[in-house]
Design a protein around this motif. Structure first.
Motif, short mmCIF file in Angstrom:
data_model
loop_
_atom_site.label_atom_id
_atom_site.label_comp_id
_atom_site.label_asym_id
_atom_site.label_seq_id
_atom_site.Cartn_x
_atom_site.Cartn_y
_atom_site.Cartn_z
N GLN A 6 0.83 -1.21 0.00
CA GLN A 6 0.00 0.00 0.00
C GLN A 6 0.87 1.26 0.00
O GLN A 6 0.52 2.26 -0.62
CB GLN A 6 -0.94 -0.02 1.21
CG GLN A 6 -2.08 0.95 1.11
CD GLN A 6 -2.97 0.69 -0.11
OE1 GLN A 6 -3.25 -0.46 -0.44
NE2 GLN A 6 -3.38 1.74 -0.79
N THR A 7 2.00 1.19 0.69
CA THR A 7 2.92 2.34 0.70
C THR A 7 3.40 2.65 -0.71
O THR A 7 3.52 3.82 -1.09
CB THR A 7 4.13 2.04 1.62
OG1 THR A 7 3.65 1.86 2.95
CG2 THR A 7 5.13 3.18 1.61
N VAL A 58 12.39 3.81 2.24
CA VAL A 58 11.02 4.28 2.44
C VAL A 58 10.01 3.34 1.79
O VAL A 58 9.00 2.97 2.41
CB VAL A 58 10.85 5.70 1.85
CG1 VAL A 58 9.42 6.18 2.00
CG2 VAL A 58 11.83 6.65 2.50
N VAL A 59 10.27 2.96 0.54
CA VAL A 59 9.35 2.12 -0.23
C VAL A 59 9.94 0.71 -0.29
O VAL A 59 11.01 0.51 -0.84
CB VAL A 59 9.17 2.69 -1.66
CG1 VAL A 59 8.27 1.79 -2.49
CG2 VAL A 59 8.61 4.10 -1.60
N GLY A 110 13.30 4.32 -11.52
CA GLY A 110 11.95 4.54 -11.01
C GLY A 110 11.83 5.85 -10.26
O GLY A 110 12.75 6.68 -10.26
N GLY A 111 10.69 6.02 -9.62
CA GLY A 111 10.49 7.24 -8.87
C GLY A 111 9.24 7.18 -8.02
O GLY A 111 8.40 6.30 -8.20
N CYS A 112 9.16 8.10 -7.06
CA CYS A 112 7.95 8.21 -6.24
C CYS A 112 7.88 9.62 -5.66
O CYS A 112 8.76 10.45 -5.90
CB CYS A 112 7.93 7.15 -5.14
SG CYS A 112 8.79 7.62 -3.62
N GLN A 113 6.85 9.86 -4.87
CA GLN A 113 6.60 11.19 -4.30
C GLN A 113 7.58 11.55 -3.18
O GLN A 113 7.64 12.71 -2.78
CB GLN A 113 5.17 11.25 -3.75
CG GLN A 113 4.10 11.09 -4.80
CD GLN A 113 4.07 12.26 -5.77
OE1 GLN A 113 4.02 13.40 -5.35
NE2 GLN A 113 4.12 11.97 -7.05
N SER A 114 8.34 10.56 -2.67
CA SER A 114 9.25 10.83 -1.56
C SER A 114 10.69 11.04 -2.00
O SER A 114 11.59 10.97 -1.16
CB SER A 114 9.18 9.69 -0.53
OG SER A 114 7.96 9.74 0.15
#
Ligand code: SF4
Length: 110
Positions: free
Chosen positions: A55-56, A92-93, A101-105
């Motif tokens: 979910q994270t 974090v993920v 890749g990438g994410c909001q953090s």
């Protein structure tokens, strides 16, 4: 006697539909392949993760290819590399993380 309609020429029709069909079928395949037949690295298998960890990934909007090319995981302070050709990790993920890749953090290294 009817004269053939040039807009319904069979060859032209095959060319048009064949080209469209080829794009439809080969487009996703071409997107999964980079450069000279090299398959793109995929780090999306979350089968071993807990529900919360999976979910994270969703909440932080992890994607296998960074939406902002200036902020890929390989340049993030949270990234733990396993080499450019392998999925790494993240503080974090959880789960496999693509260097591209990438994410909001995302956070710059200090
Ligand atoms: S925090 Fe996000 S951008 Fe940074 S390494 Fe982890 S998944 Fe990639």
């Amino acid at each position: 006697m009817r004269t053939p309609d040039p807009t319904l020429d069979r060859r032209a029709l095959l060319r048009r539909t064949g080209g469209g069909l080829a794009l439809l079928v080969l487009g996703p395949v071409a997107a999964a392949v980079e450069g000279c037949g090299k398959k793109a690295l995929s780090c999306v298998d979350t089968a071993g993760l807990s529900f919360a960890d999976a979910q994270t990934r969703v909440t932080l909007q992890y994607v296998d290819r960074a939406l902002d090319p200036a902020k890929p995981c390989r340049t993030c302070r949270h990234f733990r590399t396993a080499g450019e050709a392998a999925c790494g990790g993240c503080e974090v993920v959880k789960g496999p993380i693509n260097p591209g890749g990438g994410c909001q953090s995302w956070a710059a290294r200090t």
